[in-house]
Design a protein around this motif. Structure first.
Motif, PDB file in Angstrom:
ATOM      1  N   GLY A  13       0.827  -1.218   0.000  1.00 36.21           N
ATOM      2  CA  GLY A  13       0.000   0.000   0.000  1.00 36.21           C
ATOM      3  C   GLY A  13       0.852   1.255   0.000  1.00 36.21           C
ATOM      4  O   GLY A  13       2.080   1.219  -0.116  1.00 36.21           O
ATOM      5  N   GLY A  14       0.205   2.409   0.154  1.00 37.11           N
ATOM      6  CA  GLY A  14       0.914   3.689   0.217  1.00 37.11           C
ATOM      7  C   GLY A  14       1.422   4.182  -1.127  1.00 37.11           C
ATOM      8  O   GLY A  14       2.268   5.082  -1.177  1.00 37.11           O
ATOM      9  N   LEU A  15       0.960   3.593  -2.234  1.00 37.48           N
ATOM     10  CA  LEU A  15       1.420   4.003  -3.557  1.00 37.48           C
ATOM     11  C   LEU A  15       0.516   5.099  -4.103  1.00 37.48           C
ATOM     12  O   LEU A  15      -0.694   5.105  -3.870  1.00 37.48           O
ATOM     13  N   ASP A  16       1.132   6.015  -4.877  1.00 39.56           N
ATOM     14  CA  ASP A  16       0.278   6.999  -5.531  1.00 39.56           C
ATOM     15  C   ASP A  16      -0.449   6.325  -6.699  1.00 39.56           C
ATOM     16  O   ASP A  16      -0.131   5.194  -7.082  1.00 39.56           O
ATOM     17  N   LYS A  17      -1.410   7.023  -7.275  1.00 44.90           N
ATOM     18  CA  LYS A  17      -2.290   6.428  -8.278  1.00 44.90           C
ATOM     19  C   LYS A  17      -1.514   5.879  -9.480  1.00 44.90           C
ATOM     20  O   LYS A  17      -1.726   4.736  -9.917  1.00 44.90           O
ATOM     21  N   ASP A  18      -0.589   6.692 -10.037  1.00 45.72           N
ATOM     22  CA  ASP A  18       0.168   6.277 -11.225  1.00 45.72           C
ATOM     23  C   ASP A  18       1.031   5.056 -10.942  1.00 45.72           C
ATOM     24  O   ASP A  18       1.100   4.115 -11.748  1.00 45.72           O
ATOM     25  N   PHE A  19       1.703   5.076  -9.774  1.00 47.74           N
ATOM     26  CA  PHE A  19       2.592   3.963  -9.430  1.00 47.74           C
ATOM     27  C   PHE A  19       1.789   2.683  -9.181  1.00 47.74           C
ATOM     28  O   PHE A  19       2.206   1.579  -9.534  1.00 47.74           O
ATOM     29  N   LYS A  20       0.626   2.861  -8.573  1.00 44.15           N
ATOM     30  CA  LYS A  20      -0.240   1.707  -8.305  1.00 44.15           C
ATOM     31  C   LYS A  20      -0.729   1.080  -9.617  1.00 44.15           C
ATOM     32  O   LYS A  20      -0.757  -0.148  -9.767  1.00 44.15           O
ATOM     33  N   GLU A  21      -1.101   1.938 -10.582  1.00 46.25           N
ATOM     34  CA  GLU A  21      -1.546   1.433 -11.891  1.00 46.25           C
ATOM     35  C   GLU A  21      -0.421   0.689 -12.609  1.00 46.25           C
ATOM     36  O   GLU A  21      -0.646  -0.336 -13.248  1.00 46.25           O
ATOM     37  N   MET A  22       0.797   1.233 -12.486  1.00 48.06           N
ATOM     38  CA  MET A  22       1.947   0.589 -13.122  1.00 48.06           C
ATOM     39  C   MET A  22       2.214  -0.778 -12.490  1.00 48.06           C
ATOM     40  O   MET A  22       2.465  -1.775 -13.184  1.00 48.06           O
ATOM     41  N   ALA A  23       2.154  -0.854 -11.167  1.00 49.42           N
ATOM     42  CA  ALA A  23       2.379  -2.127 -10.460  1.00 49.42           C
ATOM     43  C   ALA A  23       1.294  -3.147 -10.818  1.00 49.42           C
ATOM     44  O   ALA A  23       1.572  -4.339 -10.986  1.00 49.42           O
ATOM     45  N   GLN A  24       0.046  -2.656 -10.934  1.00 52.80           N
ATOM     46  CA  GLN A  24      -1.066  -3.539 -11.298  1.00 52.80           C
ATOM     47  C   GLN A  24      -0.877  -4.095 -12.714  1.00 52.80           C
ATOM     48  O   GLN A  24      -1.124  -5.282 -12.966  1.00 52.80           O
ATOM     49  N   ALA A  25      -0.416  -3.241 -13.641  1.00 53.31           N
ATOM     50  CA  ALA A  25      -0.169  -3.671 -15.024  1.00 53.31           C
ATOM     51  C   ALA A  25       0.942  -4.718 -15.074  1.00 53.31           C
ATOM     52  O   ALA A  25       0.856  -5.717 -15.807  1.00 53.31           O
ATOM     53  N   GLU A  26       1.999  -4.496 -14.266  1.00 50.40           N
ATOM     54  CA  GLU A  26       3.108  -5.465 -14.213  1.00 50.40           C
ATOM     55  C   GLU A  26       2.638  -6.792 -13.630  1.00 50.40           C
ATOM     56  O   GLU A  26       3.057  -7.864 -14.083  1.00 50.40           O
ATOM     57  N   LEU A  27       1.773  -6.724 -12.619  1.00 50.29           N
ATOM     58  CA  LEU A  27       1.223  -7.938 -12.014  1.00 50.29           C
ATOM     59  C   LEU A  27       0.437  -8.757 -13.041  1.00 50.29           C
ATOM     60  O   LEU A  27       0.624  -9.973 -13.150  1.00 50.29           O
ATOM     61  N   GLU A  28      -0.425  -8.073 -13.783  1.00 50.55           N
ATOM     62  CA  GLU A  28      -1.258  -8.758 -14.773  1.00 50.55           C
ATOM     63  C   GLU A  28      -0.418  -9.325 -15.922  1.00 50.55           C
ATOM     64  O   GLU A  28      -0.672 -10.432 -16.399  1.00 50.55           O
ATOM     65  N   GLN A  29       0.594  -8.549 -16.349  1.00 49.85           N
ATOM     66  CA  GLN A  29       1.468  -9.043 -17.425  1.00 49.85           C
ATOM     67  C   GLN A  29       2.239 -10.278 -16.969  1.00 49.85           C
ATOM     68  O   GLN A  29       2.350 -11.258 -17.714  1.00 49.85           O
ATOM     69  N   ALA A  30       2.758 -10.220 -15.742  1.00 46.70           N
ATOM     70  CA  ALA A  30       3.516 -11.359 -15.207  1.00 46.70           C
ATOM     71  C   ALA A  30       2.626 -12.602 -15.095  1.00 46.70           C
ATOM     72  O   ALA A  30       3.059 -13.718 -15.397  1.00 46.70           O
TER      73      ALA A  30
END
Length: 357
Positions: free
Chosen positions: A68-85
Motif C-alpha cells: 500500500g501507500g502508492l500513488d495512483k500512477d505507481f499503483k496502476e503501473m504495479a497492477q499492469a506489471e502484475l497482470e502481465q507477469a
C-alpha cells in the motif's frame, strides 16, 4: 511438474559444465551424446527460466501492491506489471506442459517415403508424381537431401510407385503424419468432356532404420536377380541388375531396379526392407497402447483417407483435423509448414488431453 523441471535444470547445468572439460571434448562419442542431451534440454530450460523470471516479477509487483501507500500512477503501473507477469506465467506453464510431453524417439531420423497410385489408373499415377514433387520441394526448401531408391514410371510421366529417402534434421517429425490415402479431384488431361475425376494415391512414411536398430538374419532372406525394365521399354538392362528381396518370416517383398549396379540396388532394397520391418515392429508396439493411439492424429494407417486435393476449387482439406486451405497450388509447390504445424499442434493437444485424463 516443477520438481521435475528443477531436476532437469540441475542436469542441464552438469552437462554444460562437462562439455567444457578437455577429457570430454577429446572423447568424440561421449561429447556427441552429451551435446545431444544438451540440445534436447535447452528449449525446456530456457522456457523454465522465463517462467521463473515471470514468477519473480509477479511476486515483486504483488508485494508492492500489498504494502500500500502508492500513488495512483505507481499503483496502476504495479497492477499492469502484475497482470502481465500472470499472463506470462500462464503462457509459460502451458508451453512447458507441451515441451515435457514424451518425445517421439524417431523425430530426428531420416525417412523413406513410398508413394503408390491407387484407384484411378493413369490419373492416379500422375498424381503420385505430383505428390513426389511436393515432398521433394518441401525437403529442398528446408535444405534436406533426397534420393530415389526405386521407381516404376509410366509412359505419360507418372509413377505406379516410387520410393525415396529424405535425409535431414527432424525429417520424421515433420513428415510422419503423411501416411494414408490422399484423394485428388480434378479434370484429367486425357478427359475430353471436362468431367472431374476422383483418384487416390497411398503414401507410407517409414523411419529409416539402421543396422544397429534392426538386425536382419541373412538366412531369412530370399534374393532374386532379374533384368530391369522401365516405361515404354526405357532403361532396359541387358544384365540382371534388378533385385527382389523376400523376408521369409514376414513375407515382405522389396524390389529395386533404378540403378545399373546390382550391388547398389541390393543396398537400396535392404534399406527399404529394414525400414518396413521396423515400421511393423513399431505398429505392434502401438497396438499394445491402442487407447493412447486413438487420442492422437494418426501416423500410420495406410487405409485411412487423410486428405483431399480439389483442383477446381483450389482447395486442400485435411480430414483428420478439419483443416481447409484455399491455396492448393502453393501447397503442391512444397509450402506445407502450415499443414504440418496444424497437425503437430492437434497431436500435442490430444496427447495433453490424454495425459490429463
Amino acid at each position: 511438474m516443477f520438481e521435475k523441471l528443477l531436476l532437469m535444470e540441475q542436469k542441464y547445468e552438469e552437462i554444460s559444465s562437462k562439455l567444457s572439460e578437455p577429457e570430454i571434448i577429446s572423447d568424440n562419442k561421449v561429447y556427441t551424446q552429451l551435446m545431444k542431451e544438451f540440445k534436447n534440454l535447452s528449449p525446456i530450460i530456457e522456457k523454465y527460466r522465463e517462467y521463473k523470471k515471470s514468477k519473480e516479477n509477479y511476486v515483486e509487483a504483488k508485494e508492492l501492491l500489498d504494502a500500500g501507500g502508492l500513488d495512483k500512477d505507481f499503483k496502476e503501473m504495479a497492477q499492469a506489471e502484475l497482470e502481465q507477469a500472470k499472463d506470462e506465467i500462464d503462457s509459460a506453464t502451458e508451453e512447458l506442459k507441451i515441451l515435457l510431453l514424451p518425445k517421439d524417439p524417431n523425430d530426428d531420423k531420416n525417412v523413406i517415403i513410398e508413394i503408390r497410385g491407387g484407384a484411378g489408373g493413369e490419373e492416379a499415377s500422375l498424381f503420385a508424381n505430383s505428390l513426389y514433387r511436393m515432398y521433394t520441394m518441401y525437403a529442398e526448401a528446408r535444405g534436406w537431401k533426397q534420393e530415389i531408391l526405386n521407381a516404376n514410371p509410366t509412359e505419360l510421366g507418372g509413377f505406379k510407385e516410387i520410393s525415396f529417402s529424405i535425409m535431414g534434421d527432424g525429417a520424421y517429425s515433420r513428415l510422419k503424419y503423411e501416411s494414408g490415402v490422399h484423394r485428388v479431384q480434378r479434370v484429367p488431361e486425357t478427359e475430353s468432356q471436362g468431367r472431374i475425376h476422383t483418384s487416390t494415391v497411398t503414401v507410407a512414411v517409414l523411419v529409416e532404420a539402421d543396422e544397429v536398430e534392426l538386425e536382419i538374419n541373412t538366412a531369412d532372406l530370399k534374393i532374386d536377380y532379374f533384368r530391369a525394365s522401365g516405361a515404354g521399354g526405357q532403361h532396359i538392362n541387358k544384365t540382371e541388375s534388378a533385385v527382389r528381396i523376400t523376408h521369409l518370416p514376414t513375407g515382405v517383398v522389396v524390389e529395386c531396379q533404378d540403378e545399373r549396379s546390382q550391388h547398389k540396388n541390393k543396398d537400396r532394397a535392404m534399406k527399404i526392407l529394414r525400414s518396413r520391418l521396423y515400421e511393423a515392429l513399431q505398429q505392434e508396439q502401438n497396438d499394445k497402447i491402442a487407447s493412447e493411439r486413438k487420442m492422437q492424429v494418426g501416423t500410420g494407417d495406410r487405409s485411412e483417407r487423410i486428405r483431399t486435393y480439389n483442383y477446381p476449387q483450389g482447395r486442400l482439406t485435411d480430414h483428420r483435423i478439419g483443416l481447409t486451405i484455399y491455396r492448393l497450388e502453393d501447397m503442391l509447390n512444397g509450402n506445407l509448414d502450415e499443414v504440418f504445424d496444424a497437425l503437430a499442434t492437434a497431436d500435442q493437444a490430444a496427447k495433453l488431453a490424454n495425459q490429463e485424463q
